[in-house]
Design an enzyme around this catalytic site. Structure first.
Site, PDB file in Angstrom:
ATOM      1  N   ASP A   1       0.887  -1.159   0.000  1.00 29.72           N
ATOM      2  CA  ASP A   1       0.000   0.000   0.000  1.00 29.72           C
ATOM      3  C   ASP A   1       0.926   1.210   0.000  1.00 29.72           C
ATOM      4  O   ASP A   1       1.665   1.451   0.972  1.00 29.72           O
ATOM      5  CB  ASP A   1      -0.861   0.029   1.271  1.00 29.72           C
ATOM      6  CG  ASP A   1      -1.985  -0.994   1.246  1.00 29.72           C
ATOM      7  OD1 ASP A   1      -1.959  -1.907   0.408  1.00 29.72           O
ATOM      8  OD2 ASP A   1      -2.897  -0.873   2.089  1.00 29.72           O
TER       9      ASP A   1
ATOM     10  N   HIS B   1       4.457  -7.170   0.460  1.00 28.42           N
ATOM     11  CA  HIS B   1       4.059  -8.471  -0.070  1.00 28.42           C
ATOM     12  C   HIS B   1       4.790  -8.796  -1.370  1.00 28.42           C
ATOM     13  O   HIS B   1       5.422  -7.934  -1.979  1.00 28.42           O
ATOM     14  CB  HIS B   1       2.550  -8.492  -0.279  1.00 28.42           C
ATOM     15  CG  HIS B   1       1.769  -8.427   1.015  1.00 28.42           C
ATOM     16  ND1 HIS B   1       0.950  -9.446   1.442  1.00 28.42           N
ATOM     17  CD2 HIS B   1       1.705  -7.457   1.969  1.00 28.42           C
ATOM     18  CE1 HIS B   1       0.409  -9.110   2.610  1.00 28.42           C
ATOM     19  NE2 HIS B   1       0.846  -7.907   2.941  1.00 28.42           N
TER      20      HIS B   1
ATOM     21  N   SER C   1       8.872   4.555   4.681  1.00 26.94           N
ATOM     22  CA  SER C   1       9.887   3.656   4.146  1.00 26.94           C
ATOM     23  C   SER C   1       9.592   3.367   2.683  1.00 26.94           C
ATOM     24  O   SER C   1       8.592   3.834   2.134  1.00 26.94           O
ATOM     25  CB  SER C   1       9.922   2.359   4.968  1.00 26.94           C
ATOM     26  OG  SER C   1       8.639   2.028   5.455  1.00 26.94           O
TER      27      SER C   1
END
Length: 439
Positions: free
Chosen positions: A209, A268, A357
């Site tokens: 995301d 992911h 990040s």
């Protein structure tokens, strides 16, 4: 803080370049004042439940902190200017109404950037052991604070400030989290991030995301987005230019996923494949905000701490590198998979503890074709909002068609040609001038 519409953000001018960082603060606000303010913000995180009164405060809501931080002019800046970035809404034209939204920059990021880009001499000061040690200590201290049981007091205000929904969380009861970091890298319910066409192993998906930019080559990324003087694939993955890994990705394509504090902070797998080696690369704790990434005098991605995971794509047999990059106040990078594991698109790989990040995915040349809408936005240039599982692109190779020998041979030719051309007086002079621009 929820996204602002472009129209609402336009009510105030936007500070969107490094030069403005210092023109907007009084001249007598020196680096030492900013250092003291950053230290005070981190210290306050330990006792203050309201994140708007500590490091995570959106800059637009920080006017009330002027007296506490001892930064004259902060209130006027917070009330007059917008500090942050526009991001594109996928499926819409960024130039049309509703096609982009504004995200406010956290206060600690804005102050950190003032310190980073105070001026030519101060940029050199930043690279001294004193400032590097300070940023490292602040990041580690914030991590310890948010690992403490007392830090759960900040969860409610964090949810409110950044308009987070609890509906998709695996554990929606915030009282069940042991500390702030436990909530920060929270898990989602199964099925919350569906993968597009999961049976098609030739497809690639979003790894996080995030706000995404994609480029078919590192050269294109440097033209439109990454402006650091010394950015290269070898420096990003911590390899010498002639190593097998560096040569494998020379001329390859790159996807950059930037996570903001309010995001779901587990990342992911973008491919169907097998987990390989993981290498750790020590580094600094600079912000990964676009204003820093776009600055020609600063190599954020290759100077920050990072961890590199290598994978093999199931369909094409191509290697893929996934680089997790820490940032200012990021506590840690944690992988939740091990070497030899077989994973599918959308499977969890790891998480970041506290702070913004970035995840960078690198494909060898001739492997990945990114989705056209992502490419169009990236060359504008503007980031695109994406979630885990959304379409990233596809492999252009057939089953097991990756030719390692051919890729390495092509890389050797490029390196040989580059070494030959670099010996010319003109190229040497150009290199000297480039370095002078970064002083």
């Amino acid at each position: 803080m929820a996204h602002r519409s472009a129209a609402a953000a336009g009510a105030r001018p936007l500070e969107d370049d490094v030069a403005a960082l210092h023109a907007h603060l009084p001249a007598f606000v020196k680096p030492a004042d900013v250092v003291a303010a950053l230290e005070a913000l981190v210290a306050r995180s330990e006792t203050e439940a309201d994140v708007c009164a500590s490091a995570l405060a959106p800059f637009d809501e920080s006017a009330h902190l002027e007296g506490f931080l001892g930064l004259p002019g902060l209130e006027e800046l917070a009330n007059r200017w917008h500090y942050g970035n526009y991001v594109a809404v996928r499926g819409k034209d960024p130039e049309e109404e509703g096609g982009k939204v504004f995200e406010s920059m956290p206060l600690y990021t804005r102050l950190g950037m003032h310190l980073m880009f105070y001026g030519a001499l101060q940029i050199e000061l930043l690279r001294t052991s004193v400032i590097i040690k300070l940023l490292k200590e602040l990041s580690e201290r914030e991590g310890r604070i948010y690992d403490s049981p007392q830090s759960i007091q900040s969860i409610p205000s964090f949810i409110k400030t950044y308009s987070l929904s609890l509906d998709e969380l695996l554990q929606p009861d915030i009282a069940k989290y042991s500390n702030f970091n436990d909530f920060f890298h929270r898990k989602l319910k199964p099925g919350s991030r569906p993968v597009k066409d999961p049976e098609n192993t030739a497809l690639f998906c979003s790894a996080a995301d995030s706000r995404l930019t994609v480029y078919p080559s590192v050269g294109a990324a440097q033209q439109f987005w990454i402006k650091g003087c010394h950015f290269s694939i070898p420096s990003l993955i911590g390899e010498i230019p002639r190593s097998v890994r560096a040569r494998m990705f020379l001329g390859g394509s790159i996807a950059i996923f930037r996570l903001a504090p309010q995001d779901y902070h587990r990342f992911h797998c973008p491919i169907d494949g097998v987990i390989g080696d993981i290498t750790e690369i020590p580094g600094q704790y600079y912000t990964v905000n676009p204003m820093a990434v776009n600055e020609s005098c600063f190599d954020v991605f290759t100077e920050n701490r990072r961890s590199v995971m290598y994978m093999t794509h199931k369909q094409s047999s191509a290697p893929v590198a996934i680089v997790a990059i820490g940032a200012m106040l990021v506590g840690s990078i944690v992988w939740t998979v091990t070497k030899g594991s077989v994973v599918n698109r959308g499977d969890e790989l790891g998480y970041f503890a506290y702070g913004g990040s970035t995840v960078v995915v690198i494909f060898p040349p001739g492997v990945c074709q990114f989705d056209e809408d992502l490419l169009e936005n990236s060359v504008r240039p503007i980031e695109t909002l994406v979630k885990v599982g959304e379409s990233l692109g596809k492999s252009v190779l057939s089953q097991a068609a990756f030719d390692e020998e051919a890729v390495l041979a092509a890389a050797d030719k490029k390196l040989d040609a580059s070494e030959d051309s670099s010996s010319s007086p003109f190229v040497r002079l150009k290199g000297v001038m480039r370095k002078l621009c970064c002083i």
